[in-house]
Design a protein around this motif. Sequence first.
Motif, PDB file in Angstrom:
ATOM      1  N   ASP A 102       0.836  -1.211   0.000  1.00  0.00           N
ATOM      2  CA  ASP A 102       0.000   0.000   0.000  1.00  0.00           C
ATOM      3  C   ASP A 102       0.869   1.257   0.000  1.00  0.00           C
ATOM      4  O   ASP A 102       0.610   2.218  -0.732  1.00  0.00           O
ATOM      5  CB  ASP A 102      -0.927   0.007   1.219  1.00  0.00           C
ATOM      6  N   LEU A 103       1.905   1.260   0.827  1.00  0.00           N
ATOM      7  CA  LEU A 103       2.790   2.428   0.900  1.00  0.00           C
ATOM      8  C   LEU A 103       3.505   2.647  -0.434  1.00  0.00           C
ATOM      9  O   LEU A 103       3.606   3.773  -0.922  1.00  0.00           O
ATOM     10  CB  LEU A 103       3.799   2.242   2.034  1.00  0.00           C
ATOM     11  N   ARG A 104       4.024   1.569  -1.035  1.00  0.00           N
ATOM     12  CA  ARG A 104       4.747   1.719  -2.314  1.00  0.00           C
ATOM     13  C   ARG A 104       3.810   2.165  -3.428  1.00  0.00           C
ATOM     14  O   ARG A 104       4.200   2.974  -4.289  1.00  0.00           O
ATOM     15  CB  ARG A 104       5.422   0.392  -2.701  1.00  0.00           C
ATOM     16  N   GLU A 105       2.569   1.682  -3.398  1.00  0.00           N
ATOM     17  CA  GLU A 105       1.604   2.137  -4.412  1.00  0.00           C
ATOM     18  C   GLU A 105       1.258   3.605  -4.192  1.00  0.00           C
ATOM     19  O   GLU A 105       1.115   4.364  -5.162  1.00  0.00           O
ATOM     20  CB  GLU A 105       0.334   1.286  -4.347  1.00  0.00           C
ATOM     21  N   ALA A 106       1.141   4.016  -2.913  1.00  0.00           N
ATOM     22  CA  ALA A 106       0.866   5.430  -2.629  1.00  0.00           C
ATOM     23  C   ALA A 106       1.983   6.310  -3.186  1.00  0.00           C
ATOM     24  O   ALA A 106       1.725   7.358  -3.795  1.00  0.00           O
ATOM     25  CB  ALA A 106       0.718   5.634  -1.120  1.00  0.00           C
ATOM     26  N   GLN A 107       3.224   5.892  -2.997  1.00  0.00           N
ATOM     27  CA  GLN A 107       4.359   6.653  -3.538  1.00  0.00           C
ATOM     28  C   GLN A 107       4.316   6.699  -5.064  1.00  0.00           C
ATOM     29  O   GLN A 107       4.601   7.730  -5.679  1.00  0.00           O
ATOM     30  CB  GLN A 107       5.670   6.025  -3.054  1.00  0.00           C
ATOM     31  N   ARG A 136      -4.447   4.678  -0.385  1.00  0.00           N
ATOM     32  CA  ARG A 136      -3.492   3.660   0.050  1.00  0.00           C
ATOM     33  C   ARG A 136      -2.891   4.029   1.405  1.00  0.00           C
ATOM     34  O   ARG A 136      -2.688   3.162   2.258  1.00  0.00           O
ATOM     35  CB  ARG A 136      -2.361   3.505  -0.975  1.00  0.00           C
ATOM     36  N   LEU A 137      -2.621   5.341   1.609  1.00  0.00           N
ATOM     37  CA  LEU A 137      -2.073   5.767   2.898  1.00  0.00           C
ATOM     38  C   LEU A 137      -3.072   5.523   4.028  1.00  0.00           C
ATOM     39  O   LEU A 137      -2.696   5.081   5.122  1.00  0.00           O
ATOM     40  CB  LEU A 137      -1.687   7.237   2.854  1.00  0.00           C
ATOM     41  N   ALA A 138      -4.322   5.811   3.759  1.00  0.00           N
ATOM     42  CA  ALA A 138      -5.349   5.617   4.779  1.00  0.00           C
ATOM     43  C   ALA A 138      -5.465   4.150   5.173  1.00  0.00           C
ATOM     44  O   ALA A 138      -5.856   3.823   6.298  1.00  0.00           O
ATOM     45  CB  ALA A 138      -6.689   6.138   4.263  1.00  0.00           C
ATOM     46  N   ALA A 140       5.616  11.084   6.388  1.00  0.00           N
ATOM     47  CA  ALA A 140       6.359  12.038   5.562  1.00  0.00           C
ATOM     48  C   ALA A 140       5.682  12.227   4.208  1.00  0.00           C
ATOM     49  O   ALA A 140       5.599  13.355   3.684  1.00  0.00           O
ATOM     50  CB  ALA A 140       7.791  11.549   5.377  1.00  0.00           C
ATOM     51  N   LEU A 141       5.187  11.142   3.633  1.00  0.00           N
ATOM     52  CA  LEU A 141       4.480  11.255   2.352  1.00  0.00           C
ATOM     53  C   LEU A 141       3.164  12.016   2.534  1.00  0.00           C
ATOM     54  O   LEU A 141       2.793  12.850   1.702  1.00  0.00           O
ATOM     55  CB  LEU A 141       4.219   9.849   1.791  1.00  0.00           C
ATOM     56  N   LYS A 142       2.499  11.779   3.642  1.00  0.00           N
ATOM     57  CA  LYS A 142       1.234  12.464   3.915  1.00  0.00           C
ATOM     58  C   LYS A 142       1.443  13.963   4.055  1.00  0.00           C
ATOM     59  O   LYS A 142       0.627  14.776   3.604  1.00  0.00           O
ATOM     60  CB  LYS A 142       0.624  11.886   5.196  1.00  0.00           C
TER      61      LYS A 142
END
Length: 935
Positions: free
Chosen positions: A886-891, A905-907, A927-929
Amino acid sequence: LVTRYPGFTCPTMHSGIHSGLVLAMEGDQLLGRYVLVGAAASLASRLADEADADEILVSAGSLGGDAHFFELKERRHIKLKGLNEPLAIFSVTGRSRANTRFEARQHRGLARITGRDLHFNELNAQLEVTKAVRSLQVQVIWGEGGIGKTRLVEEFLEQIPNNINTVVLKGYCESYLNSEPLQPLLQIWRQAFELQLNTPGGLRDNVIATHLEEAVRRISPALEPHLPIYQALLVPAVSSVPVAEYAAIEATVALLKALSLTQIDSEQQAPRTLVLFIDDWQWADDATRRIYPALQKLADLPILAIFASREAIPETDLRGQSAQQLELQRLTQLQTRRLIGSLLPEVDSTVARHIEQASGGNPLFLEELCHSIERGAANRWDAEATGEIPNVLNGLIEARIASLPTRQREVVRAAAVVGYVSPIWLVTFLTGLEPGDEAFQRLAELDVLFPGDADQTLKFKHGITRNVVLNSIGLDERRSMHSNVAGAIERYYKSEQRDDLLELLAYHHCEGGNFQAAAHYCTLAGDKALHTGAVDRGRQQYQAALLALDQLDWDEKIYQRWMSVAQQLAFSSLYDTRDEFIQTYHRAVALANEHGGVEDNIDAEYWLAIVHYALGNAPAALDHSKRFLALVPKLRDNPGKAAQCYATGGVMAAAACRYDEAIEAIDNALNVQRPYKTNPRLSFAFAYTLSARALVHGDMGEFDKAYACFDEAQELLHGKTHQTQSSITSMRSAVSLWQGDWNQALDYADRTIEYAERMGSRYVVAIASAQRAYARYHLAEADAADDLARTLDWFDAYDQALWTSLHYSWICEVMVEQGHYEVAHKAAERVFQRSEQQEYLGESVACCALAALPAEHQRADPAALFARARAAATQRQSDREHALIDLREAQWFYRRGELEPARGRLARCQPEFDRLRMGWHLQESEALKQQFAGL
């Protein structure tokens, strides 16, 4: 006579010496028994006429390369009847003090080895640096056989004074069965302690033990704690102390440290230079190889360590440590001509050109060609054979040995049978000659055998020479000589009770065709090698034992011995196995089906499954585990063995990522084993099984359960030494990396390396080094990415592949982030190859990493890669992996400007990171958020 008879005058003699072809004819009472006819005899006679009273004249061509062994007057030329050109001659005034070519060069001030001045200067520079900065320096000299590595280093060592300020120690490695574990290190011990082990009288145990104790106390009181280890390996008959695998290395380090300090007075010590030389490192056993990283403990002492090898020392041995690697090349055309000129001063230019072409610049080959010219054998070699050194060289050496006088030839052949370095007493036993015989006195002059570094030994000029001589002896005669040597050792030294002679007995009985005794001693030598950590030597001995048993008439007793040795071979291969062992265990299965009962069939299938498991062949391991598990219900009154089988089946299911099946089997086995878990025979297996269960929990994200299993396993092994420790700490490091606890992962990786170094498992060292580098990378340490990339080649160097999917995926991930895209693709290919073997641990990470590649470097659709990552995570029931995807897809969505899917994905992943206590990843998602908040 002059004293007893006044006026008596001693007779004088004048001698002339020339060599060449002569015809021996029967003589008469006046001329003698034989008459020698030919140009050589005539020239010798004319030289005798030219000689003054008590003078010996010899032609320069006859003296040839042996000139350095004599004291000579200045070279001159004389005109003799029948010769068109003046003849170069020397007047010989006596023997020189030289026993070797090295000593001769030193004594007469001749030039050093042709073409090696730069290398010689490099060694001198290293020595000066060692003295100046008072720190460890390591020099590797490598190149093909016969290129002059040993000669270069020996000549360098000859110039170093061995006194109170400098100590020189030497050892060498061999590849034969007769080479004992830790061979070069034990040789260094014997030199340092001044032990005489090469004569029958010098091998009395009580004498050696007393001398050893005195030597330890004399060198340093700091060595006394290691005295039991020295005794156990040097005088095993007087010591019952078991030797831990790493103890010999620690004892060696302690000895080197003690020798590098000079005692000035009762309270003060000063450093002195220690030069350590180990030859033929390419044949060092696993236990010996651990000395290289161990030397780093002496980094602040003035020690110059030199290793000579036929190949550069690989990264898997260096473990990231520094070393100067100097390759010796073949001689250039000019250097070759100079060397020919020094060996054959009077050689015809055409012949010299042929030697130059045929030698290809290899010094050993060139010298043998020159020897053939000295013997008048110029037509026995092919001048166009450049590049075919081995075949032609064999013929040249054989011809030279065949041309020796009978007694000298017997000595050389006997020495070849005994070994590369031969105790003189064994050579005399085979030949019947006395040690003071003239044949021994002229050995160095033959340029074949020289006095060894140890007293009362003979050493071949080169291992190639020894091999050629040995192979030139007929098989029947060679076997008889080996049998005689084995019998001599047994009669002289009661070898059944001497562990230090097991390798010699194994080797000579094998070569002598005494297969019953060979199998016995090979097995004992294999057991000894395992106990000292030389796992590769142990495997070599066990394989030789199996081959010996195959030569015997098959019966129930031989079958049982064969199966027992095969099991020992499998045990020795657990942490460093080879593809070549697969056939051995297929044969064990066939033999068990033919001769054995239920337990034998279970054992054979069990060990075949274990070998496949260690190699990373999960499908084959599972197949054979099903076979032995199907037989387990037939076991009677052996619940421990049944539980071990179920546990092993569960571990193999875990390796194939069949987690439900694995946990059920492991739990059933643990429930049976738990009441007996403190039993010394079961504790290690129980601990490993617990750790395999912990790895499953860790991959699924159940970190509390994982650490509870690890803690219980570690408690069982507390205070014990076993290879299982390195596996447990390695798995714990992997789980810590999954959770993002980089410091804890680094700590356990360091422990793994320490344990694996002690046990000699280079494969586990490679795995732990990758874990260490991955943790350091996330701690932003310099060079961590380079260290991680380097392990890619390490893994490729092994047959084993268990758990490598995970490590290849880390390399892929980091190389993508570093912009090394080709390396990333190479690592990803390895991950997908492992997936074909049902090892899916690294598939998700690798797919996510490839999806993050720039468009121009993409080889697959990122959406398809993420889908494949999801499938792998689902198969393994890995909640932590789903959160990471999920994190890698969000990035990925964020980089594409697709903010809503990224936020979704972050949620989804942030609550999971919080639940799983994956704090570092939670911070990464935060950090991405924050980047979203700025848009």
